[in-house]
Design a protein around this motif. Sequence first.
Motif, PDB file in Angstrom:
ATOM      1  N   TRP A 167       1.328  -0.681   0.008  1.00  0.00           N
ATOM      2  CA  TRP A 167       0.129   0.017   0.234  1.00  0.00           C
ATOM      3  C   TRP A 167       1.425   1.252  -0.184  1.00  0.00           C
ATOM      4  O   TRP A 167       1.873   1.276   0.763  1.00  0.00           O
ATOM      5  CB  TRP A 167      -0.813  -0.080   0.756  1.00  0.00           C
ATOM      6  N   ALA A 168      -0.116   2.422  -0.274  1.00  0.00           N
ATOM      7  CA  ALA A 168       1.120   3.914  -0.507  1.00  0.00           C
ATOM      8  C   ALA A 168       0.682   4.541   0.035  1.00  0.00           C
ATOM      9  O   ALA A 168      -1.030   4.504  -0.311  1.00  0.00           O
ATOM     10  CB  ALA A 168       1.818   4.294  -1.729  1.00  0.00           C
ATOM     11  N   ILE A 169       0.792   4.756   1.692  1.00  0.00           N
ATOM     12  CA  ILE A 169      -0.373   5.782   2.617  1.00  0.00           C
ATOM     13  C   ILE A 169      -0.362   7.458   1.848  1.00  0.00           C
ATOM     14  O   ILE A 169       0.856   7.828   2.418  1.00  0.00           O
ATOM     15  CB  ILE A 169       0.326   6.182   4.203  1.00  0.00           C
ATOM     16  N   LEU A 170      -0.982   8.235   1.320  1.00  0.00           N
ATOM     17  CA  LEU A 170      -0.910   9.314   1.083  1.00  0.00           C
ATOM     18  C   LEU A 170      -1.574  10.334   2.467  1.00  0.00           C
ATOM     19  O   LEU A 170      -2.125   9.827   2.773  1.00  0.00           O
ATOM     20  CB  LEU A 170      -1.931   9.676  -0.398  1.00  0.00           C
ATOM     21  N   VAL A 171      -0.243  10.917   3.216  1.00  0.00           N
ATOM     22  CA  VAL A 171      -0.256  11.277   4.079  1.00  0.00           C
ATOM     23  C   VAL A 171      -0.512  12.590   3.797  1.00  0.00           C
ATOM     24  O   VAL A 171       0.018  14.025   3.328  1.00  0.00           O
ATOM     25  CB  VAL A 171       1.101  11.400   4.891  1.00  0.00           C
ATOM     26  N   GLY A 172      -1.403  13.600   3.875  1.00  0.00           N
ATOM     27  CA  GLY A 172      -1.760  15.134   4.466  1.00  0.00           C
ATOM     28  C   GLY A 172      -0.829  15.635   5.379  1.00  0.00           C
ATOM     29  O   GLY A 172      -0.342  14.884   6.101  1.00  0.00           O
ATOM     30  N   LYS A 173      -1.753  16.874   5.320  1.00  0.00           N
ATOM     31  CA  LYS A 173      -1.528  17.638   6.429  1.00  0.00           C
ATOM     32  C   LYS A 173      -1.252  17.504   7.971  1.00  0.00           C
ATOM     33  O   LYS A 173      -0.485  17.643   9.134  1.00  0.00           O
ATOM     34  CB  LYS A 173      -0.861  19.492   6.458  1.00  0.00           C
ATOM     35  N   GLY A 225      -4.201  12.633   7.779  1.00  0.00           N
ATOM     36  CA  GLY A 225      -2.979  12.864   7.949  1.00  0.00           C
ATOM     37  C   GLY A 225      -2.555  11.470   8.566  1.00  0.00           C
ATOM     38  O   GLY A 225      -1.636  10.499   8.867  1.00  0.00           O
ATOM     39  N   GLY A 226      -2.395  11.936   9.398  1.00  0.00           N
ATOM     40  CA  GLY A 226      -1.983  11.049  11.041  1.00  0.00           C
ATOM     41  C   GLY A 226      -3.116   9.743  10.726  1.00  0.00           C
ATOM     42  O   GLY A 226      -2.022   8.347  11.415  1.00  0.00           O
ATOM     43  N   ASP A 227      -3.862   9.659  10.362  1.00  0.00           N
ATOM     44  CA  ASP A 227      -4.577   8.152  10.779  1.00  0.00           C
ATOM     45  C   ASP A 227      -3.813   7.596   9.676  1.00  0.00           C
ATOM     46  O   ASP A 227      -3.876   6.384   9.966  1.00  0.00           O
ATOM     47  CB  ASP A 227      -6.034   8.430  10.272  1.00  0.00           C
ATOM     48  N   GLY A 228      -3.122   8.056   8.522  1.00  0.00           N
ATOM     49  CA  GLY A 228      -3.314   7.649   7.443  1.00  0.00           C
ATOM     50  C   GLY A 228      -1.447   6.748   8.012  1.00  0.00           C
ATOM     51  O   GLY A 228      -1.368   5.471   7.693  1.00  0.00           O
ATOM     52  N   LEU A 229      -0.943   7.919   8.870  1.00  0.00           N
ATOM     53  CA  LEU A 229       0.467   7.273   9.407  1.00  0.00           C
ATOM     54  C   LEU A 229       0.271   5.907  10.278  1.00  0.00           C
ATOM     55  O   LEU A 229       1.114   4.685  10.586  1.00  0.00           O
ATOM     56  CB  LEU A 229       0.896   8.426  10.208  1.00  0.00           C
ATOM     57  N   PRO A 259       7.517  17.193   6.205  1.00  0.00           N
ATOM     58  CA  PRO A 259       7.382  16.003   7.176  1.00  0.00           C
ATOM     59  C   PRO A 259       6.999  17.193   8.191  1.00  0.00           C
ATOM     60  O   PRO A 259       6.231  17.164   8.406  1.00  0.00           O
ATOM     61  CB  PRO A 259       7.569  14.554   6.858  1.00  0.00           C
ATOM     62  N   GLU A 260       8.369  18.329   8.147  1.00  0.00           N
ATOM     63  CA  GLU A 260       8.573  18.481   9.182  1.00  0.00           C
ATOM     64  C   GLU A 260       7.436  19.245   9.409  1.00  0.00           C
ATOM     65  O   GLU A 260       7.067  20.457  10.226  1.00  0.00           O
ATOM     66  CB  GLU A 260      10.020  19.380   9.118  1.00  0.00           C
ATOM     67  N   GLN A 261       6.402  19.898   7.748  1.00  0.00           N
ATOM     68  CA  GLN A 261       4.963  20.747   8.420  1.00  0.00           C
ATOM     69  C   GLN A 261       3.837  19.890   9.100  1.00  0.00           C
ATOM     70  O   GLN A 261       3.037  20.498   9.181  1.00  0.00           O
ATOM     71  CB  GLN A 261       4.871  21.013   6.884  1.00  0.00           C
ATOM     72  N   LEU A 262       3.901  18.916   9.895  1.00  0.00           N
ATOM     73  CA  LEU A 262       3.252  18.215  10.178  1.00  0.00           C
ATOM     74  C   LEU A 262       3.405  18.397  11.900  1.00  0.00           C
ATOM     75  O   LEU A 262       4.630  18.723  11.717  1.00  0.00           O
ATOM     76  CB  LEU A 262       3.007  16.427  10.147  1.00  0.00           C
ATOM     77  N   ALA A 263       2.395  18.760  12.461  1.00  0.00           N
ATOM     78  CA  ALA A 263       2.871  19.352  13.912  1.00  0.00           C
ATOM     79  C   ALA A 263       1.042  18.794  14.532  1.00  0.00           C
ATOM     80  O   ALA A 263       0.286  17.242  13.957  1.00  0.00           O
ATOM     81  CB  ALA A 263       1.540  20.721  13.979  1.00  0.00           C
ATOM     82  N   GLY A 264       1.453  18.500  16.084  1.00  0.00           N
ATOM     83  CA  GLY A 264       0.649  18.212  16.522  1.00  0.00           C
ATOM     84  C   GLY A 264       0.290  15.944  16.634  1.00  0.00           C
ATOM     85  O   GLY A 264       1.482  15.817  16.233  1.00  0.00           O
ATOM     86  N   GLU A 265      -0.540  15.713  16.345  1.00  0.00           N
ATOM     87  CA  GLU A 265      -0.793  14.727  16.984  1.00  0.00           C
ATOM     88  C   GLU A 265      -0.051  13.400  15.768  1.00  0.00           C
ATOM     89  O   GLU A 265       0.995  12.681  15.379  1.00  0.00           O
ATOM     90  CB  GLU A 265      -2.433  13.612  17.244  1.00  0.00           C
ATOM     91  N   ALA A 266      -0.229  14.873  14.422  1.00  0.00           N
ATOM     92  CA  ALA A 266       0.535  13.840  13.187  1.00  0.00           C
ATOM     93  C   ALA A 266       1.783  13.937  13.314  1.00  0.00           C
ATOM     94  O   ALA A 266       2.016  12.851  12.277  1.00  0.00           O
ATOM     95  CB  ALA A 266      -0.028  15.179  11.850  1.00  0.00           C
TER      96      ALA A 266
END
Length: 520
Positions: free
Chosen positions: A53-59, A63-67, A88-95
């Motif tokens: 699977w390729a998981i398309l991860v948003g910000k 995206g956190g769900d995908g991770l 990836p460094e743009q992600l914040a919080g739980e993501a």
Amino acid sequence: MYLVTSDEMRRLDRQTIDEFGIPALALMENAGRAIAEEAVRLLAGAGKPRGAWAILVGKGNNGGDGLVCARHLRELGHDAVLVYAVPPEQLAGEAAAQRDIAERLGIPARAFADAGAAAWDGCDGLVDALLGTGTAGAPREPYAALIRAANASGLPIVAADIPSGLNADTGETAEPCIRAAVTVALALAKRGLLQHPGAEAAGRVVVRPIGIPEALAAAMDVRAFALGERTFREKLGLAWPLRRQADAHKGTYGHALVAAGSRAMSGAGLLAAKAALRAGSGLVSWALPEALALPMAGRLPEAMLHGVPDDGRGDWRAAPPEALAALAAGKQALVIGPGLGRWEGDGAWLRAVWEAADGVPLVADADALNMLAAAGEQGGGGELFAAWPRRKAPVVLTPHPGEMARLCGLSVREVQRDRIGLAQRFAERHGVTLALKGARTVVATPDGTAYVNATGNPGMATGGSGDVLAGIIGGLLAQGLTAEQAAAAGVYLHGEAGDRAAAARATEAGLIAGDIIEAL
Ligand SMILES: NC(=O)C1=CN([C@@H]2O[C@H](COP(=O)(O)OP(=O)(O)OC[C@H]3O[C@@H](n4cnc5c(N)ncnc54)[C@H](O)[C@@H]3O)[C@@H](O)[C@H]2O)[C@H](O)CC1
Ligand SMILES: [K+]
């Protein structure tokens, strides 16, 4: 059962996390695992016990769900690669927390900006964890490019919570919007998943609990529901399936009067009257222009016919409203509109019937709706009920989008833009029960509650199908169901019968309205 807006979902999240102390990461863990399980199930159904699977991860947290999903896919024996929409460094919080965990676990990651569609070479499926209920407007770049590439990949897509690009509240889809094979709705189904075109973009919708107590939704007074057995029982107070009492006699099940049909459209009255009988009304009387009474005699032996004065023309313009009201007196339902035809001054005629038959529950369909709308236009457009007196007995209106547009003074496009919200506001404002037809019919009640129906198929878009629905609702009203119950159950049974009729014919094409009645 519950259908929520993004805002309602956010409030439920906050309440769960802040008031009950269930950590956001716990909810996210449950979300990711549920998505992974549905992804595995999708491939298993395609004969692939293991896949990549390729998981398309948003910000955001979608995206956190995908991770989290990536981790659980690997635990379930599948391969997973992360494809970040943004650095990836743009992600914040739980993501961000999930990003760090994925990194520590060595889950391979690529940037879509670098790899493009090659990022999912050799994969069997994609997980869309780009945008969820935090979406605002149409997907911006680089999400839009990623969504287009994903749709062009030909790979099955499992959407996290909602397909990215969907308006979760209205069902509108942006260009582009992910077209998913399966959408894993987290905690509760979002309204947009059950309204076209969102319903098509979502594919099969699976609602998976993630730890948010469902009782919170009831407490938060969520006002939209998907129609089904649980909703009938818990929200509409209906024993389901509907049962006949053992000690029944035909009076037990009431008497419906159908005022419908004219020379060119006599069949509309026949269909509505027959449908009322098939829906279980004890007795059905069919009021029709005198000139048609003899030719239609015996066509529906179970119904009683009442010719109304028509000066030999086979239409309703000479029918005295008080004569029709007299026929309606003592009945439990009056269905008016199918095949009625139009004439000069018909709005005033309908208003006279509306008032004279004040004590009889009324279903207004087809031409009766157009008369209402016309009356509204004279009264300033859309304010049709402002002038008309509130009836003692309830009213059910069954407009298709075009009739609703005329009733509201809107364009069809504006009607379709937010069907649930519009239906709720209209029903509440005018104190009526409304069945806004179309794929996924929306039933709205005077207290502003909405019920979305998912039975039925495109084969039912055929002449007379609406006459049948009006008759079914009238037949259910005759048996003592409330307007809300009769409209919701009527819409559901109409669609269910249409599905069975299509199955019996092994095709949706070529379905005719009479088939729906036979399948009831
Ligand atoms: N329901 C629950 O209890 C849980 C839900 N979870 C998941 O969280 C998302 C909602 O997360 P949120 O962070 O609020 O927003 P999103 O992830 O949906 O996306 C917002 C993110 O994307 C950017 N953005 C917004 N609109 C656009 C756009 N049109 N184009 C491009 N980018 C956009 C915005 O800047 C944000 O950064 C919910 O759907 C669930 O999947 C939890 O994981 C579990 C609990
Ligand atoms: K998504």
